[in-house]
Write an enzyme that holds these catalytic residues in place. Structure first.
Site, PDB file in Angstrom:
ATOM      1  N   VAL A  43       0.900  -1.161  -0.039  1.00  0.00           N
ATOM      2  CA  VAL A  43       0.056   0.094   0.056  1.00  0.00           C
ATOM      3  C   VAL A  43       0.756   1.122  -0.052  1.00  0.00           C
ATOM      4  O   VAL A  43       1.941   1.437   0.463  1.00  0.00           O
ATOM      5  CB  VAL A  43      -0.988  -0.089   1.203  1.00  0.00           C
ATOM      6  CG1 VAL A  43      -0.171   0.069   2.409  1.00  0.00           C
ATOM      7  CG2 VAL A  43      -1.833   1.025   1.238  1.00  0.00           C
ATOM      8  N   CYS A  44       0.159   2.291  -0.477  1.00  0.00           N
ATOM      9  CA  CYS A  44       0.968   3.745  -0.482  1.00  0.00           C
ATOM     10  C   CYS A  44      -0.243   4.545  -0.351  1.00  0.00           C
ATOM     11  O   CYS A  44      -1.040   4.206  -0.008  1.00  0.00           O
ATOM     12  CB  CYS A  44       1.697   3.913  -1.840  1.00  0.00           C
ATOM     13  SG  CYS A  44       0.867   4.286  -3.334  1.00  0.00           S
ATOM     14  N   ARG A  45      -0.141   5.845  -0.802  1.00  0.00           N
ATOM     15  CA  ARG A  45      -1.024   6.754  -0.724  1.00  0.00           C
ATOM     16  C   ARG A  45      -2.446   6.449  -1.615  1.00  0.00           C
ATOM     17  O   ARG A  45      -3.386   6.345  -1.236  1.00  0.00           O
ATOM     18  CB  ARG A  45      -0.776   8.211  -0.949  1.00  0.00           C
ATOM     19  CG  ARG A  45      -1.768   9.278  -0.694  1.00  0.00           C
ATOM     20  CD  ARG A  45      -1.353  10.728  -0.778  1.00  0.00           C
ATOM     21  NE  ARG A  45      -0.575  10.946  -2.192  1.00  0.00           N
ATOM     22  CZ  ARG A  45      -1.167  11.224  -3.298  1.00  0.00           C
ATOM     23  NH1 ARG A  45      -2.406  11.131  -3.344  1.00  0.00           N
ATOM     24  NH2 ARG A  45      -0.471  11.312  -4.247  1.00  0.00           N
ATOM     25  N   GLY A  74      -1.985   4.107  -4.582  1.00  0.00           N
ATOM     26  CA  GLY A  74      -1.778   2.863  -5.418  1.00  0.00           C
ATOM     27  C   GLY A  74      -0.609   2.855  -6.352  1.00  0.00           C
ATOM     28  O   GLY A  74      -0.255   1.894  -6.969  1.00  0.00           O
ATOM     29  N   MET A  90      -4.058   4.071   0.560  1.00  0.00           N
ATOM     30  CA  MET A  90      -4.316   4.501   2.054  1.00  0.00           C
ATOM     31  C   MET A  90      -5.374   5.669   1.747  1.00  0.00           C
ATOM     32  O   MET A  90      -6.350   5.898   2.772  1.00  0.00           O
ATOM     33  CB  MET A  90      -3.277   5.172   2.883  1.00  0.00           C
ATOM     34  CG  MET A  90      -2.485   3.997   3.344  1.00  0.00           C
ATOM     35  SD  MET A  90      -3.192   2.692   4.047  1.00  0.00           S
ATOM     36  CE  MET A  90      -3.624   3.299   5.718  1.00  0.00           C
TER      37      MET A  90
END
Length: 91
Positions: free
Chosen positions: A42-44, A46, A70
């Site tokens: 996961v990141c902010r 995708g 996220m």
């Protein structure tokens, strides 16, 4: 859950029990990731996690990218914790 965001993003808020492996350091930290189960990256939003997922898959990991990152986690009302384990703000 493997969170590949930058330190400030992680410190503000992340998924409970997630592990922090920033994207730029991921090649050198892969050895500490479990290879016997599926990793959710996961990141902010995708984008970074999609790059991380591709990198991990090439190295033999079973991995999926969390669609929407996220941002989607926050929108879904799922919990976040900060670096002290208290309620955090997902950015």
């Amino acid at each position: 859950i493997v969170d590949v965001r930058e330190q400030g993003e992680w410190d503000a808020g992340h998924a409970p029990k997630a592990k922090h492996h920033p994207l730029r350091g991921l090649p050198s930290s892969m050895g500490s990731l479990p290879d016997e189960r599926t990793l959710v990256v996961v990141c902010r939003s995708g984008n970074r996690s999609a790059r991380a997922a591709k990198m991990l898959a090439k190295s033999g990991f079973d991995v999926v990218n969390l669609a929407g990152g996220m941002s989607a986690w926050r929108t879904a009302g799922l919990p976040g914790v900060n670096k002290r384990g208290k309620k955090g703000t997902i950015r």
